[in-house]
Design a protein around this motif. Sequence first.
Motif, PDB file in Angstrom:
ATOM      1  N   PRO A 165       0.860  -1.079  -0.088  1.00 34.92           N
ATOM      2  CA  PRO A 165      -0.036  -0.141  -0.016  1.00 34.92           C
ATOM      3  C   PRO A 165       0.847   1.256  -0.196  1.00 34.92           C
ATOM      4  O   PRO A 165       0.621   2.019   0.822  1.00 34.92           O
ATOM      5  N   ILE A 166       1.506   1.517  -0.836  1.00 34.01           N
ATOM      6  CA  ILE A 166       2.420   2.746  -1.123  1.00 34.01           C
ATOM      7  C   ILE A 166       2.396   3.126  -2.636  1.00 34.01           C
ATOM      8  O   ILE A 166       2.755   2.321  -3.603  1.00 34.01           O
ATOM      9  N   THR A 167       2.084   4.206  -2.738  1.00 35.77           N
ATOM     10  CA  THR A 167       2.419   4.845  -4.233  1.00 35.77           C
ATOM     11  C   THR A 167       3.326   5.994  -4.496  1.00 35.77           C
ATOM     12  O   THR A 167       3.399   6.660  -3.538  1.00 35.77           O
ATOM     13  N   MET A 168       4.046   5.754  -5.515  1.00 35.88           N
ATOM     14  CA  MET A 168       5.179   6.603  -5.682  1.00 35.88           C
ATOM     15  C   MET A 168       4.683   7.461  -6.808  1.00 35.88           C
ATOM     16  O   MET A 168       4.446   7.249  -7.805  1.00 35.88           O
ATOM     17  N   VAL A 169       5.202   8.821  -6.765  1.00 36.38           N
ATOM     18  CA  VAL A 169       4.919  10.030  -7.761  1.00 36.38           C
ATOM     19  C   VAL A 169       6.367  10.329  -8.308  1.00 36.38           C
ATOM     20  O   VAL A 169       7.288  10.611  -7.503  1.00 36.38           O
ATOM     21  N   VAL A 170       6.518   9.989  -9.499  1.00 31.48           N
ATOM     22  CA  VAL A 170       7.747  10.163 -10.370  1.00 31.48           C
ATOM     23  C   VAL A 170       7.575  10.605 -11.483  1.00 31.48           C
ATOM     24  O   VAL A 170       6.324  10.749 -12.301  1.00 31.48           O
ATOM     25  N   PRO A 171       8.589  11.410 -12.187  1.00 33.78           N
ATOM     26  CA  PRO A 171       8.459  11.972 -13.314  1.00 33.78           C
ATOM     27  C   PRO A 171       8.271  10.854 -14.447  1.00 33.78           C
ATOM     28  O   PRO A 171       8.410   9.742 -14.625  1.00 33.78           O
ATOM     29  N   LYS A 172       7.002  11.395 -15.469  1.00 33.35           N
ATOM     30  CA  LYS A 172       6.443  10.217 -16.174  1.00 33.35           C
ATOM     31  C   LYS A 172       7.257  10.275 -17.418  1.00 33.35           C
ATOM     32  O   LYS A 172       7.873  11.439 -17.923  1.00 33.35           O
ATOM     33  N   LYS A 173       6.699   9.285 -18.310  1.00 36.58           N
ATOM     34  CA  LYS A 173       7.186   9.187 -19.930  1.00 36.58           C
ATOM     35  C   LYS A 173       6.177  10.062 -20.660  1.00 36.58           C
ATOM     36  O   LYS A 173       5.149   9.936 -20.217  1.00 36.58           O
ATOM     37  N   ASP A 174       6.735  10.374 -21.706  1.00 38.55           N
ATOM     38  CA  ASP A 174       5.573  11.390 -22.687  1.00 38.55           C
ATOM     39  C   ASP A 174       4.627  10.706 -23.045  1.00 38.55           C
ATOM     40  O   ASP A 174       3.290  10.965 -23.165  1.00 38.55           O
ATOM     41  N   VAL A 230       2.514   8.643 -21.561  1.00 40.91           N
ATOM     42  CA  VAL A 230       1.392   8.453 -20.376  1.00 40.91           C
ATOM     43  C   VAL A 230       0.557   9.362 -20.589  1.00 40.91           C
ATOM     44  O   VAL A 230       0.924  10.656 -20.772  1.00 40.91           O
ATOM     45  N   PRO A 231      -0.923   9.168 -21.023  1.00 40.54           N
ATOM     46  CA  PRO A 231      -1.811  10.091 -21.546  1.00 40.54           C
ATOM     47  C   PRO A 231      -2.050  11.328 -20.469  1.00 40.54           C
ATOM     48  O   PRO A 231      -1.951  10.892 -19.164  1.00 40.54           O
ATOM     49  N   ASP A 232      -2.283  12.257 -20.816  1.00 45.18           N
ATOM     50  CA  ASP A 232      -2.700  13.671 -19.886  1.00 45.18           C
ATOM     51  C   ASP A 232      -3.642  13.305 -19.102  1.00 45.18           C
ATOM     52  O   ASP A 232      -3.678  13.778 -17.839  1.00 45.18           O
ATOM     53  N   ILE A 233      -4.775  12.764 -19.419  1.00 47.30           N
ATOM     54  CA  ILE A 233      -5.806  12.600 -18.885  1.00 47.30           C
ATOM     55  C   ILE A 233      -5.679  11.716 -17.381  1.00 47.30           C
ATOM     56  O   ILE A 233      -6.307  12.054 -16.491  1.00 47.30           O
ATOM     57  N   VAL A 234      -4.508  11.014 -17.566  1.00 46.84           N
ATOM     58  CA  VAL A 234      -4.304  10.086 -16.525  1.00 46.84           C
ATOM     59  C   VAL A 234      -3.695  10.877 -15.428  1.00 46.84           C
ATOM     60  O   VAL A 234      -3.753  10.993 -14.217  1.00 46.84           O
ATOM     61  N   THR A 235      -2.756  11.852 -15.745  1.00 46.44           N
ATOM     62  CA  THR A 235      -1.900  12.508 -14.670  1.00 46.44           C
ATOM     63  C   THR A 235      -2.577  14.142 -14.497  1.00 46.44           C
ATOM     64  O   THR A 235      -1.695  14.809 -13.946  1.00 46.44           O
ATOM     65  N   ALA A 236      -3.519  14.256 -15.208  1.00 48.23           N
ATOM     66  CA  ALA A 236      -4.116  15.604 -15.198  1.00 48.23           C
ATOM     67  C   ALA A 236      -3.234  16.608 -15.652  1.00 48.23           C
ATOM     68  O   ALA A 236      -2.972  17.900 -15.322  1.00 48.23           O
ATOM     69  N   GLY A 237      -2.437  16.245 -16.807  1.00 45.82           N
ATOM     70  CA  GLY A 237      -1.504  17.084 -17.071  1.00 45.82           C
ATOM     71  C   GLY A 237      -0.174  17.224 -16.499  1.00 45.82           C
ATOM     72  O   GLY A 237       0.595  18.068 -16.956  1.00 45.82           O
ATOM     73  N   LEU A 238       0.140  16.896 -15.351  1.00 47.67           N
ATOM     74  CA  LEU A 238       1.213  16.935 -14.590  1.00 47.67           C
ATOM     75  C   LEU A 238       2.278  16.251 -15.250  1.00 47.67           C
ATOM     76  O   LEU A 238       1.997  15.103 -15.966  1.00 47.67           O
ATOM     77  N   PRO A 239       3.631  16.598 -15.152  1.00 47.64           N
ATOM     78  CA  PRO A 239       4.702  16.014 -15.517  1.00 47.64           C
ATOM     79  C   PRO A 239       5.013  14.649 -15.004  1.00 47.64           C
ATOM     80  O   PRO A 239       5.987  14.089 -15.058  1.00 47.64           O
ATOM     81  N   THR A 240       3.942  14.331 -13.801  1.00 47.77           N
ATOM     82  CA  THR A 240       4.560  13.235 -12.870  1.00 47.77           C
ATOM     83  C   THR A 240       3.325  12.230 -13.083  1.00 47.77           C
ATOM     84  O   THR A 240       2.416  12.651 -13.752  1.00 47.77           O
ATOM     85  N   VAL A 241       3.874  10.889 -12.690  1.00 51.31           N
ATOM     86  CA  VAL A 241       2.711   9.926 -12.665  1.00 51.31           C
ATOM     87  C   VAL A 241       2.819   9.148 -11.286  1.00 51.31           C
ATOM     88  O   VAL A 241       3.974   9.022 -10.761  1.00 51.31           O
ATOM     89  N   ALA A 242       1.683   8.699 -10.735  1.00 56.96           N
ATOM     90  CA  ALA A 242       1.681   8.127  -9.609  1.00 56.96           C
ATOM     91  C   ALA A 242       1.583   6.639  -9.988  1.00 56.96           C
ATOM     92  O   ALA A 242       0.714   6.111 -10.676  1.00 56.96           O
ATOM     93  N   VAL A 243       2.357   5.759  -9.318  1.00 60.67           N
ATOM     94  CA  VAL A 243       2.419   4.135  -9.860  1.00 60.67           C
ATOM     95  C   VAL A 243       2.350   3.365  -8.460  1.00 60.67           C
ATOM     96  O   VAL A 243       3.026   3.922  -7.256  1.00 60.67           O
TER      97      VAL A 243
END
Length: 329
Positions: free
Chosen positions: A92-101, A103-116
């Motif tokens: 039960p731990i989620t990490m927010v890290v810089p995303k690859k291009d 990854v759709p913007d709708i998933v990350t709300a346009g942020l440069p990071t993704v939560a995995v």
Amino acid sequence: MTGKALNVTDPLNEAAMILRQGGLVAFPTETVYGLGADAFNPLAVARIFEVKGRPRFDPLIVHVARLKDLDDLVHHLPLFGRLLASAFWPGPITMVVPKKDGVPDIVTAGLPTVAVRMPAHPVALQLIQLAQRPIAAPSANLFGHVSPTTAGHVHTQLEDKVDFILDGGPCRVGVESTIISLAHGNPPEILRPGGVSVEEIEEVVGSVRIPDLRGGPVQAPGMLSRHYSPSTPLKILKNHRDVSRGEGGRIGLLAFQSPPDKSRYQAVEVLSEKGDLQEAAANLFAALHRLDAARLDLILAEPVPKIGLGLAIMDRIERASTPWGEKGG
Ligand code: TXA
Ligand code: MG
């Protein structure tokens, strides 16, 4: 037993097929039930937001089954990420890290990071593997409402709005994952307390930042101060004498351990008779769902110690609460 095992296989294959075709599947994780879609299908992800009534600026967590699945999502996991993954994943731990291009913007709300996150539930892990793609999933509740910890909770809130609900029994942890950001240098920052305690995390990566999540600018709506809310007004009890202070109507109690006097309440939920915070976390949302269904005018919640999982429990109770003196819910 064999019969049961066979029964599980078919729903999993069907659910995986639905995900591959762009549908929505509610599935169990060890924390809460998730509402999943193919993370690389923007139309499918858009439906998650519609079904939940969730604002588009609130990004989603992407769930993976193996470390290799991260290759499509991130360039590399930073050192602390690798340490946390080997200590707590699946878990039960989620990490927010810089995303690859890609990854759709709708998933990350346009942020440069993704939560995995890699969830620790056999049904979730098998589903992701059978679907052969990462799965974007928020908790499977209507936006702002109490998170589901059973398939029944999902039915009540989302019913016919989803294509499939996988039943994996009650969730073992019961509060959502801890979210930690590794995207803004050191020390890492806790964005949401959850199923892995701050104490456990600090044993692995040293001290972390814990901003006062309810002060300052909103970083993500999961951090809005009113969230995880039952429709019944909820107030945090300072001591049991508060009850006699003229609160009329039907009152329910969310107790940590056994209350001194149950007779004052129309409904009582005890989170853990023995005062165990893990047991309390596992029971929290189901207790809130039951109290919310008991046609009460007010729910009073007893505080729990803010140590270990108690930090996540109090975070959820505080966000569910209406301040004393404020009407409504
Ligand atoms: O345990 C859990 O984490 C569950 C299960 C289903 O995995 N999921 C969950 O998702 O709680 P959700 O959508 O209810 O909460 C995800 C939180 C939101 O508050 C969102 O704002 C935050 O994660 N989040 C997602 N991506 C982010 C990002 N790139 N940066 C900062 N916060 C992010
Ligand atoms: Mg949620």
